[in-house]
Design a protein around this motif. Structure first.
Motif, mmCIF file in Angstrom:
data_model
loop_
_atom_site.group_PDB
_atom_site.id
_atom_site.type_symbol
_atom_site.label_atom_id
_atom_site.label_comp_id
_atom_site.label_asym_id
_atom_site.label_seq_id
_atom_site.Cartn_x
_atom_site.Cartn_y
_atom_site.Cartn_z
ATOM 1 N N PHE A 1 53.535 37.191 48.105
ATOM 2 C CA PHE A 1 53.898 36.346 49.468
ATOM 3 C C PHE A 1 52.892 35.202 49.643
ATOM 4 N N GLY A 2 53.197 34.020 49.874
ATOM 5 C CA GLY A 2 52.150 33.130 50.154
ATOM 6 C C GLY A 2 51.695 32.635 49.064
ATOM 7 N N SER A 3 50.590 31.711 49.088
ATOM 8 C CA SER A 3 50.256 30.816 48.097
ATOM 9 C C SER A 3 49.176 31.532 46.913
ATOM 10 N N ASP A 4 48.776 32.784 47.389
ATOM 11 C CA ASP A 4 47.762 33.282 46.550
ATOM 12 C C ASP A 4 48.286 33.679 45.050
ATOM 13 N N VAL A 5 47.449 33.161 44.094
ATOM 14 C CA VAL A 5 47.692 33.424 42.977
ATOM 15 C C VAL A 5 47.058 34.785 42.294
ATOM 16 N N PRO A 6 48.024 35.586 41.916
ATOM 17 C CA PRO A 6 47.581 36.928 41.465
ATOM 18 C C PRO A 6 46.785 36.836 40.166
ATOM 19 N N LYS A 7 45.949 37.856 40.147
ATOM 20 C CA LYS A 7 45.041 38.141 38.986
ATOM 21 C C LYS A 7 45.167 39.436 38.574
ATOM 22 N N THR A 8 45.837 39.642 37.478
ATOM 23 C CA THR A 8 45.895 40.907 37.023
ATOM 24 C C THR A 8 44.757 41.854 36.424
ATOM 25 N N LEU A 9 44.239 42.932 37.046
ATOM 26 C CA LEU A 9 43.588 43.942 36.505
ATOM 27 C C LEU A 9 43.910 44.998 36.201
ATOM 28 N N PHE A 10 43.348 46.114 35.455
ATOM 29 C CA PHE A 10 43.878 47.271 35.402
ATOM 30 C C PHE A 10 42.713 48.352 35.789
ATOM 31 N N VAL A 11 43.277 49.341 36.436
ATOM 32 C CA VAL A 11 42.432 50.432 36.555
ATOM 33 C C VAL A 11 42.281 51.707 35.793
ATOM 34 N N LEU A 12 41.690 51.874 34.800
ATOM 35 C CA LEU A 12 41.789 52.899 33.760
ATOM 36 C C LEU A 12 41.054 54.279 34.425
ATOM 37 N N TRP B 1 33.144 65.444 38.775
ATOM 38 C CA TRP B 1 33.130 64.914 37.396
ATOM 39 C C TRP B 1 34.338 65.812 36.412
ATOM 40 N N ASP B 2 35.325 64.960 36.256
ATOM 41 C CA ASP B 2 36.604 65.360 35.560
ATOM 42 C C ASP B 2 36.967 64.327 34.865
ATOM 43 N N GLY B 3 36.440 63.306 34.507
ATOM 44 C CA GLY B 3 36.695 62.396 33.669
ATOM 45 C C GLY B 3 36.102 60.960 34.298
ATOM 46 N N GLY B 4 36.520 59.670 33.918
ATOM 47 C CA GLY B 4 35.895 58.496 34.581
ATOM 48 C C GLY B 4 37.034 57.544 35.010
ATOM 49 N N ILE B 5 36.333 56.278 35.708
ATOM 50 C CA ILE B 5 37.222 55.047 36.076
ATOM 51 C C ILE B 5 36.628 53.947 35.262
ATOM 52 N N ILE B 6 37.490 53.076 34.957
ATOM 53 C CA ILE B 6 37.026 51.783 34.433
ATOM 54 C C ILE B 6 37.938 50.606 34.882
ATOM 55 N N LEU B 7 37.450 49.587 35.457
ATOM 56 C CA LEU B 7 38.046 48.360 35.956
ATOM 57 C C LEU B 7 38.041 47.435 34.786
#
Length: 115
Positions: free
Chosen positions: A12-23, A63-69
């Motif tokens: 909605f609106g004029s915001d331009v989406p930027k695609t990222l990934f959460v791993l 600590w059961d793994g990790g997160i990456i942006l």
């Protein structure tokens, strides 16, 4: 009002989406198995950081793994990157890949992560 069946979010609106990934990766074997294979995983992280694919990375708490942006052209590209982690090949970890369409962000963010 009918529910949308689209797999794409409505923007909605004029915001331009930027695609990222959460791993999010989860250990499939013991943390000791991760520690034994850490050098290869660290090289994988550093290579993708240098190439600009990974933006932030670190262990999850507890600590059961990790997160990456991360960022990529599309999900297929991101899945291909994830498949190159030596921990995946060794069966030590498994990734959940979440595509994230960011539309509201601080202005400084665009300077750090161009479209």
């Amino acid at each position: 009002m009918s529910e949308s069946t689209s797999s794409q979010p409505r923007i909605f609106g004029s915001d331009v989406p930027k695609t990222l990934f959460v791993l999010r990766h989860h250990f499939q074997k013991s943390p000791q198995a991760f520690e034994d294979a850490y050098k290869g995983h660290r090289a994988y992280i550093e290579r993708n950081m240098a190439e600009g694919t990974f933006l932030l990375a670190g262990p999850a708490v507890p600590w059961d793994g990790g997160i990456i942006l991360a960022r990529a052209v599309d999900r297929a590209e991101m899945e291909a990157v994830v498949a190159t982690d030596p921990l995946v090949d060794a069966g030590i970890t498994k990734y959940d890949v979440t595509e994230w369409k960011t539309t509201i962000r601080r202005q400084e963010f665009d300077a750090i992560i161009p479209a």
